[in-house]
Design a protein around this motif. Structure first.
Motif, short mmCIF file in Angstrom:
data_model
loop_
_atom_site.label_atom_id
_atom_site.label_comp_id
_atom_site.label_asym_id
_atom_site.label_seq_id
_atom_site.Cartn_x
_atom_site.Cartn_y
_atom_site.Cartn_z
N GLY A 216 34.24 34.94 39.63
CA GLY A 216 34.09 34.79 41.07
C GLY A 216 35.38 34.93 41.86
N ALA A 217 36.53 35.07 41.18
CA ALA A 217 37.80 35.22 41.89
C ALA A 217 37.89 36.62 42.50
CB ALA A 217 38.97 34.99 40.93
N THR A 218 38.64 36.74 43.59
CA THR A 218 38.86 38.03 44.25
C THR A 218 40.32 38.40 44.14
OG1 THR A 218 37.06 37.59 45.83
CG2 THR A 218 38.65 39.32 46.40
N LEU A 219 40.59 39.58 43.54
CA LEU A 219 41.97 40.02 43.32
C LEU A 219 42.26 41.37 43.98
CD1 LEU A 219 40.97 38.54 40.36
CD2 LEU A 219 43.43 38.74 40.08
N THR A 220 41.44 41.78 44.90
CA THR A 220 41.63 43.07 45.56
C THR A 220 43.03 43.16 46.17
OG1 THR A 220 39.28 43.14 46.11
CG2 THR A 220 40.74 44.64 47.30
N GLY A 221 43.77 44.19 45.80
CA GLY A 221 45.10 44.40 46.36
C GLY A 221 46.19 43.52 45.80
N ALA A 222 45.87 42.68 44.81
CA ALA A 222 46.90 41.82 44.21
C ALA A 222 47.83 42.68 43.36
CB ALA A 222 46.24 40.74 43.36
N ASP A 223 49.12 42.39 43.42
CA ASP A 223 50.11 43.12 42.63
C ASP A 223 50.25 42.44 41.27
OD1 ASP A 223 52.28 44.44 41.53
OD2 ASP A 223 53.49 44.36 43.34
N VAL A 224 49.87 43.14 40.20
CA VAL A 224 49.90 42.56 38.86
C VAL A 224 50.92 43.27 37.96
CG1 VAL A 224 47.54 41.70 38.98
CG2 VAL A 224 47.97 44.02 38.12
N SER A 225 51.92 43.88 38.56
CA SER A 225 52.94 44.56 37.78
C SER A 225 53.63 43.59 36.82
CB SER A 225 54.00 45.18 38.72
OG SER A 225 55.03 45.78 37.98
N GLY A 226 53.56 43.88 35.53
CA GLY A 226 54.19 43.03 34.54
C GLY A 226 53.46 41.74 34.25
N ALA A 227 52.32 41.52 34.88
CA ALA A 227 51.56 40.28 34.67
C ALA A 227 50.86 40.30 33.31
CB ALA A 227 50.54 40.08 35.78
N ARG A 228 50.69 39.14 32.70
CA ARG A 228 49.95 39.02 31.45
C ARG A 228 48.50 38.68 31.77
NH1 ARG A 228 52.46 38.60 26.63
NH2 ARG A 228 50.75 37.32 25.82
N LEU A 229 47.61 39.67 31.58
CA LEU A 229 46.19 39.48 31.80
C LEU A 229 45.51 39.47 30.44
CD1 LEU A 229 45.75 41.96 34.81
CD2 LEU A 229 46.35 39.52 34.87
N VAL A 230 45.80 38.42 29.69
CA VAL A 230 45.40 38.32 28.29
C VAL A 230 44.36 37.22 28.10
CG1 VAL A 230 46.24 37.94 25.94
CG2 VAL A 230 47.69 39.13 27.60
N ARG A 231 43.32 37.52 27.33
CA ARG A 231 42.26 36.56 26.99
C ARG A 231 41.66 35.91 28.24
NH1 ARG A 231 46.14 35.42 23.21
NH2 ARG A 231 46.69 33.42 24.14
N LEU A 232 41.48 36.71 29.28
CA LEU A 232 40.89 36.19 30.51
C LEU A 232 39.45 35.76 30.28
CD1 LEU A 232 42.22 38.88 33.02
CD2 LEU A 232 43.19 36.62 32.52
N VAL A 233 39.04 34.71 30.95
CA VAL A 233 37.68 34.19 30.82
C VAL A 233 36.91 34.51 32.10
CG1 VAL A 233 36.26 32.14 30.47
CG2 VAL A 233 38.51 32.32 29.35
N GLY A 234 35.79 35.17 31.96
CA GLY A 234 34.96 35.48 33.12
C GLY A 234 35.47 36.64 33.95
N ALA A 235 36.34 37.48 33.35
CA ALA A 235 36.89 38.61 34.09
C ALA A 235 35.81 39.57 34.56
CB ALA A 235 37.90 39.35 33.22
N GLU A 236 34.71 39.65 33.79
CA GLU A 236 33.63 40.56 34.17
C GLU A 236 32.93 40.11 35.45
OE1 GLU A 236 32.04 37.26 31.76
OE2 GLU A 236 33.75 38.66 31.55
N ALA A 237 33.11 38.86 35.81
CA ALA A 237 32.49 38.33 37.02
C ALA A 237 33.49 38.18 38.16
CB ALA A 237 31.83 36.98 36.73
N ALA A 238 34.70 38.73 37.96
CA ALA A 238 35.72 38.70 39.02
C ALA A 238 35.51 39.87 39.96
CB ALA A 238 37.11 38.73 38.40
N HIS A 239 36.07 39.78 41.16
CA HIS A 239 35.95 40.84 42.15
C HIS A 239 37.32 41.50 42.37
CE1 HIS A 239 32.03 39.08 43.03
NE2 HIS A 239 32.63 37.91 43.27
#
Length: 264
Positions: free
Chosen positions: A227-250
């Motif tokens: 349910g989180a919204t990340l539109t336009g968020a800058d994720v350069s170099g971010a660790r997006l590992v083992r995320l939970v519920g990513a399929e339900a994120a926006h």
């Protein structure tokens, strides 16, 4: 002395009225001066004020409280606008609904403090300790660079930039290099917030608004994103590992520098 304190308070307020200076005051103020580093009262005096107030909120606006141990006191709804709380101890202090707008709380210890619904607008809290503090529904448009919020509750915290007024749009939550491991940020508004190099391992970001936020270099290992919204968020170099519920994120497919993030 009163006129000297008034002049300092007016000077700080004037500087904070400028959007660019509101969250970059460090170069404008002598932090080693008595006004910033020394208390003008004692814990006992504050306790006497609480007793005399008979349940009414205290007015501590502009007070010099730096270095005091105010742990466990009832300061709910207190007015601490422009107060100096640098290196003060407020462990377990009840600050529910308190006003800390433009206050200075550098390296202050708020461990386990109750800050639900409090206003921290333009508060300078770099290096503060807010481990397991409750900031639910707090107005978190503050500079908490380098602070420790491990296990803190920030449910529905309001830290997003106000884009209805472009000058105010420059003022937003500054959470650079903070520790938010295991923190509850569900439903929080951190849109356009500065969270670069923040540690959000195991944090609950369910339903959070991170639109346009700077998450470059942040560690979101194991974070919950349903349910989180990340539109336009800058994720350069971010660790997006083992995320939970990513399929339900926006907006995960509309982040900035997504190709530069570290993923599973």
């Amino acid at each position: 002395m009163r006129s000297r304190r008034s002049a300092v308070a007016v000077g700080l307020a004037a500087a904070l009225s400028l959007p660019a200076a509101a969250q970059d005051m460090m170069r404008h103020v002598d932090l080693s001066s008595p006004e910033m580093a020394q208390a003008e009262t004692t814990r006992e005096a504050v306790e006497a004020m609480i007793a005399a107030a008979a349940g009414q909120p205290l007015d501590l606006s502009g007070k010099r409280l730096s270095g005091l141990d105010l742990s466990g006191l009832d300061l709910a709804q207190a007015n601490l606008r422009l107060a100096r709380l640098n290196r003060a101890k407020l462990r377990g202090t009840d600050l529910t609904g308190a006003t800390l707008d433009q206050a200075w709380a550098l390296e202050a210890d708020f461990t386990g403090a109750k800050l639900g619904g409090a206003s921290l607008f333009a508060m300078q809290g770099r290096g503060a300790v807010l481990v397991k503090a409750d900031l639910s529904r707090a107005r978190l448009v503050a500079d908490l660079t380098g602070s420790d919020l491990t296990g803190a509750r920030l449910r529905e915290a309001r830290g997003g930039a106000d884009m209805r007024n472009q000058s105010m749009g420059l003022i937003r939550a500054v959470l650079i290099s903070v520790k938010l491991d295991g923190a509850d940020l569900s439903g929080a508004d951190l849109s356009r917030g500065k969270l670069d190099f923040a540690s959000l391992k195991g944090a609950d970001l369910s339903g959070a608004n991170l639109t346009g936020a700077d998450l470059s270099g942040a560690d979101l290992t194991g974070a919950r994103l349903a349910g989180a919204t990340l539109t336009g968020a800058d994720v350069s170099g971010a660790r997006l590992v083992r995320l939970v519920g990513a399929e339900a994120a926006h907006g995960l497919d509309a982040v900035v520098n997504g190709d530069r993030a570290r993923r599973d």
